[in-house]
Write an enzyme that holds these catalytic residues in place. Structure first.
Site, mmCIF file in Angstrom:
data_model
loop_
_atom_site.group_PDB
_atom_site.id
_atom_site.type_symbol
_atom_site.label_atom_id
_atom_site.label_comp_id
_atom_site.label_asym_id
_atom_site.label_seq_id
_atom_site.Cartn_x
_atom_site.Cartn_y
_atom_site.Cartn_z
ATOM 1 N N CYS A 111 14.116 -5.392 -3.939
ATOM 2 C CA CYS A 111 14.853 -4.539 -4.570
ATOM 3 C C CYS A 111 14.196 -3.827 -5.552
ATOM 4 O O CYS A 111 13.852 -3.965 -6.673
ATOM 5 C CB CYS A 111 15.590 -5.732 -5.648
ATOM 6 S SG CYS A 111 16.694 -6.796 -4.942
ATOM 7 N N ARG A 153 0.710 -1.242 0.007
ATOM 8 C CA ARG A 153 -0.210 -0.109 0.112
ATOM 9 C C ARG A 153 0.877 1.285 -0.130
ATOM 10 O O ARG A 153 0.377 2.193 -0.536
ATOM 11 C CB ARG A 153 -0.898 -0.129 1.120
ATOM 12 C CG ARG A 153 -1.949 -1.190 1.203
ATOM 13 C CD ARG A 153 -3.356 -0.986 2.061
ATOM 14 N NE ARG A 153 -3.870 -0.024 1.636
ATOM 15 C CZ ARG A 153 -4.181 1.134 2.184
ATOM 16 N NH1 ARG A 153 -3.159 1.406 3.243
ATOM 17 N NH2 ARG A 153 -5.066 2.119 1.813
#
Ligand code: LLP
Length: 444
Positions: A366, A335
């Site tokens: 990453c 979110r």
């Protein structure tokens, strides 16, 4: 009238225990982190049941109420079992949610199927299960559902999902009721749909109209406008086609308190505006009170949920931010990166310490955008500290992914000092379970 559970930032049972650690549901969060590892989703059963009770109390004075939980917010078998036990029906939006609810022994008459592109298989499954209502979203689905029902010699009870043209002030990705939306029939298309149902689609039985204006709503006026639009539409349809429509579904949307500055209305305020608007309209136009469906998701489950993380590496950017990385992030809670959502956290093993410093809690994935909380004041963090992020019950696990080939986190239900696993942590084997290496590759 008092506050309802959606107006709190933390689970209602959150406290600092005798060990000086944070606890939820009578369970020490540091112990839970040790026992079940992190990242760990925790659901406080008391808070969840409390908000269900708030909804039931708030709407108890309206006889024709049908409360349903929007299972997209968090759908696991234990959660659906608790919420069904509280007397709620369910809004589902996929075969997976439908199957989960069915498998938990829910009365299928209390289930409603939403969605803008339900498949043939999903609609067939819904009819086979004897689902209570299907909210039909568009012309293609009217035909598809009628065909399926006809083949099975059944009549499907439907609602028509419409876009009422109400703009609520929330993130544009979670607005749904505005005119240029992918969901539902435009108001100008309703007549064509009605004529098709009346004259052509004999295996569909129109029971009601459905709208959902958006999510994380703080404005009560949205509900008033929605009720007025839907009731006026029912009256128009009666006058023009002599079709009786007795049900309206107002969707979900009520907001929760993610940060101190969030101020969502209570469930009681929402019920008052909805019930008063219905009464005023029905008395004014001298019509029967409609049956009301509500399908809240976030406001039912959000506050009961927290997520625990363990602190790992840190990086001080020279003359810049201090990043503290935790062992989770955008794969367990997308979110913040998706909606710039904000969260509040505390350190579970030292909630009383006051040697604050401003840090940014970074995820382990990453991607530079994988930041859980920007610029939060927390006691000086060390490797191994346990961070508790609040209000993660909704749209966290349900939107989780395996990004970077990581395993999805476990979920634990806590109550009165007891903790039970309700979702197992995925294993490395789970990650390769569905991989297939074609034999010709092995031959090379
Ligand atoms: N009914 C319909 C037709 C919906 O589309 C939704 C949510 C609900 C009910 C439940 O709304 P709630 O009470 O939870 O606000 N992933 C986003 C939220 C998407 C909501 C989609 N529809 C987020 O994380 O904020």
């Amino acid at each position: 009238m008092g506050k309802s559970a959606n107006q709190y930032l933390k689970p209602l049972t959150t406290e600092i225990n005798a060990n000086g650690n944070l606890s939820v549901g009578g369970c020490d969060l540091v112990d839970l982190a040790k026992t079940y590892k992190t990242p760990l989703y925790i659901i406080d059963e008391f808070t969840l049941r409390e908000v269900c009770k708030n909804y039931k109390d708030a709407f108890s004075k309206y006889e024709k109420i049908n409360l349903m939980y929007a299972s997209k917010a968090l759908c696991t078998s234990a959660i659906t079992t608790i919420i069904a036990g509280e007397g709620f029906g369910f809004d589902v939006v996929s075969g997976g949610e439908l199957f989960t609810v069915y498998n938990s022994g829910v009365d299928m008459k209390r289930v409603l199927f939403n969605g803008n592109n339900k498949t043939y298989e999903e609609l067939e499954m819904a009819i086979n299960y004897g689902i209570g209502r299907i909210s039909v979203d568009n012309f293609s689905e009217l035909k598809l559902l009628n065909d399926i029902a006809k083949q099975k010699n059944k009549v499907a009870d439907i609602l028509l999902r419409i876009t009422p043209g109400i703009e609520c002030h929330t993130h544009e990705y979670i607005q749904t009721g505005h005119l240029d939306s992918k969901f539902g029939f435009d108001m100008s298309q309703i007549d064509e749909a009605l004529i098709l149902i009346k004259n052509k689609y004999k295996n569909l039985n129109l029971k009601g109209l459905h709208a959902h204006t958006g999510s994380q709503i703080f404005e009560l006026k949205v509900y008033q406008d929605e009720v007025e639009i839907l009731i006026k539409e029912i009256l128009r349809i009666k006058a023009k086609y002599d079709i009786d429509i007795s049900e309206i579904n107002l969707g979900g949307g009520l907001g929760v308190k993610y940060t101190d500055s969030d101020n969502p209305p209570s469930v009681f305020d929402v019920s008052e505006i909805i019930i008063n608007t219905i009464k005023n309209m029905c008395e004014k136009y001298n019509v029967d009170y409609p049956k009301i469906y509500l399908e809240p998701g976030r406001s039912i489950i959000s506050t009961s949920g927290v997520t625990l993380y363990t602190v790992g590496s840190q990086k001080q950017v020279p003359n810049g931010k201090k990043y503290v990385a935790v062992d989770g992030g955008m794969a367990d809670n997308p979110r913040p990166s998706l909606y710039q959502a904000e969260y509040v956290a505390q350190v579970a093993n030292k909630p009383n310490e006051r040697n604050y410093e401003k840090v940014t809690i970074a995820g382990r994935y990453c991607e530079s955008g994988d930041i859980l909380i920007k610029d939060i004041d927390l006691p000086k963090l060390e490797e191994g500290d346990v961070i508790c992020v609040y209000n993660t019950g909704s749209y966290n696990y349900s939107m989780a992914s395996n990004y970077n080939r990581t395993q999805k986190s476990a979920m634990v239900l806590v109550n009165s000092g007891l903790s039970d696993i309700i979702v197992n942590r995925e294993t490395l084997d789970d990650l390769i379970r569905y991989d297939v290496i074609p034999s010709r590759l092995k031959e090379c």
